[in-house]
Design an enzyme around this catalytic site. Structure first.
Site, mmCIF file in Angstrom:
data_model
loop_
_atom_site.group_PDB
_atom_site.id
_atom_site.type_symbol
_atom_site.label_atom_id
_atom_site.label_comp_id
_atom_site.label_asym_id
_atom_site.label_seq_id
_atom_site.Cartn_x
_atom_site.Cartn_y
_atom_site.Cartn_z
ATOM 1 N N ASN A 51 0.817 -1.218 0.000
ATOM 2 C CA ASN A 51 0.000 0.000 0.000
ATOM 3 C C ASN A 51 0.850 1.267 0.000
ATOM 4 O O ASN A 51 1.980 1.235 0.443
ATOM 5 C CB ASN A 51 -0.922 -0.014 1.225
ATOM 6 C CG ASN A 51 -2.118 -0.938 1.013
ATOM 7 O OD1 ASN A 51 -2.702 -0.954 -0.060
ATOM 8 N ND2 ASN A 51 -2.449 -1.718 2.016
ATOM 9 N N HIS A 69 -8.023 1.238 -4.203
ATOM 10 C CA HIS A 69 -8.073 0.329 -3.047
ATOM 11 C C HIS A 69 -7.944 1.206 -1.796
ATOM 12 O O HIS A 69 -6.881 1.350 -1.218
ATOM 13 C CB HIS A 69 -6.925 -0.679 -3.135
ATOM 14 C CG HIS A 69 -6.932 -1.691 -2.029
ATOM 15 N ND1 HIS A 69 -8.032 -2.465 -1.753
ATOM 16 C CD2 HIS A 69 -5.985 -2.046 -1.121
ATOM 17 C CE1 HIS A 69 -7.743 -3.265 -0.730
ATOM 18 N NE2 HIS A 69 -6.514 -3.022 -0.335
#
Length: 314
Positions: free
Chosen positions: A122, A177
């Site tokens: 991430n 996301h």
């Protein structure tokens, strides 16, 4: 794919669960683990190697002491990165994880030049974009794992509402996301029945909200983010590529004109098979969803711009 060799960089909870899932399913011949923390990959490789005694096929599980030793993999899964801590700004986190990604990707590109890369780190869409820029590879070979997890979370919420059809429920989530993800329960089916015929508008809205907060809900209980769901989602994608299943799953991919955007990675439905992304599927989005998708793309672009401003790509 002849070799069916999978490398996993980062053997924390998600990376290790993905590896264990692949071992238990007997999906590949060899799994190679690497982690920057000394001993972690080695210990987990031995533990999983012993668990493989009870899996359908004897999967060989090994560990290496540097990413450079991970050679000739068919697929490399990258979960490496640090979580945001204390005083860290979003820009700080971006720069730290982008630098980690750069080091890892250099080794992967040199030692597994024909691999398909699945990015799990991430911020997912931005890190997937970083891999594209670092490798210069064809876009079908670099895939961000996003919709496979978010979609499973949406299917779970539909099942929680209806009480049936968990493994028969479609799972379509597009966008980034993160908080701007766009779950689309109205576009999926339960068995052969459209979900919109089974759910009220109010139920749909609750499902969308719960899907978006699916990760946060786990953190609330565990104090850490989930790993069974993400790990299995990674394995699901790996299996589709190794088996040339040509399944449809939302993934973060580099757009080149699709949906009206270019040079940005964002989650859209794709066909996964032997070559990675076999096809990008363009679905019709109504005006409201188009507006949400625009916000999602812009939020990813803002993060890419932070890296550009900090001269990361130079």
């Amino acid at each position: 794919m002849a070799g069916r060799k999978v490398g996993i960089v980062g053997t924390g909870a998600v990376g290790a669960t993905a590896a264990y899932s692949l071992v238990m399913m007997g999906s590949c011949e060899e799994i190679v683990l690497f982690d920057i923390v000394e001993g972690v990959a080695q210990g987990k490789a031995i533990d999983m190697g012993q668990a493989a005694h009870y899996s359908p096929k004897g999967t060989k599980v090994t560990a290496v002491k540097s990413a450079a030793e991970m050679k000739d993999c068919d697929i490399v899964v990258i979960t490496a990165g640090v979580p945001r801590k204390g005083e860290m700004t979003r820009a700080d986190l971006l720069m730290i994880n982008a630098k980690i990604m750069k080091n890892v990707v250099d080794d992967v590109a040199k030692n597994s030049p024909d691999a398909i890369i699945i990015c799990v780190s991430n911020p997912l869409d931005v890190m997937t974009y970083v891999i594209h820029k670092m490798t210069g590879w064809e876009r079908n070979r670099i895939i961000g794992m996003a919709g496979a997890l978010d979609g499973a979370r949406m299917a779970y919420q539909i099942y929680q509402t209806l009480g049936y059809g968990l493994t028969q429920t479609g799972d379509l989530v597009i966008g980034d996301h993160g908080q701007n993800m766009i779950p689309l329960p109205s576009k999926v089916q339960v068995g052969s029945v459209n979900a919109s015929e089974l759910l009220t508008q109010e139920q749909m809205e609750q499902i969308i909200e719960r899907t978006k907060n699916g990760g946060a809900e786990i953190v609330k209980h565990l104090g850490t983010s989930g790993y069974y769901g993400p790990g299995r989602a990674v394995a699901h994608m790996v299996e589709a590529i190794l088996d040339n299943s040509r399944i449809v799953v939302s993934s973060s991919v580099l757009l080149q004109g699709e949906y009206g955007y270019s040079d940005v990675c964002v989650g859209v439905p794709v066909v996964l098979g032997r070559n990675g992304v076999e096809e990008i599927i363009q679905i019709d989005l109504d005006e409201e969803t188009q507006a949400k998708f625009k916000i999602s793309v812009e939020s990813i672009q803002d993060n890419i711009n932070i890296l550009i401003e900090n001269k990361f790509f130079e």
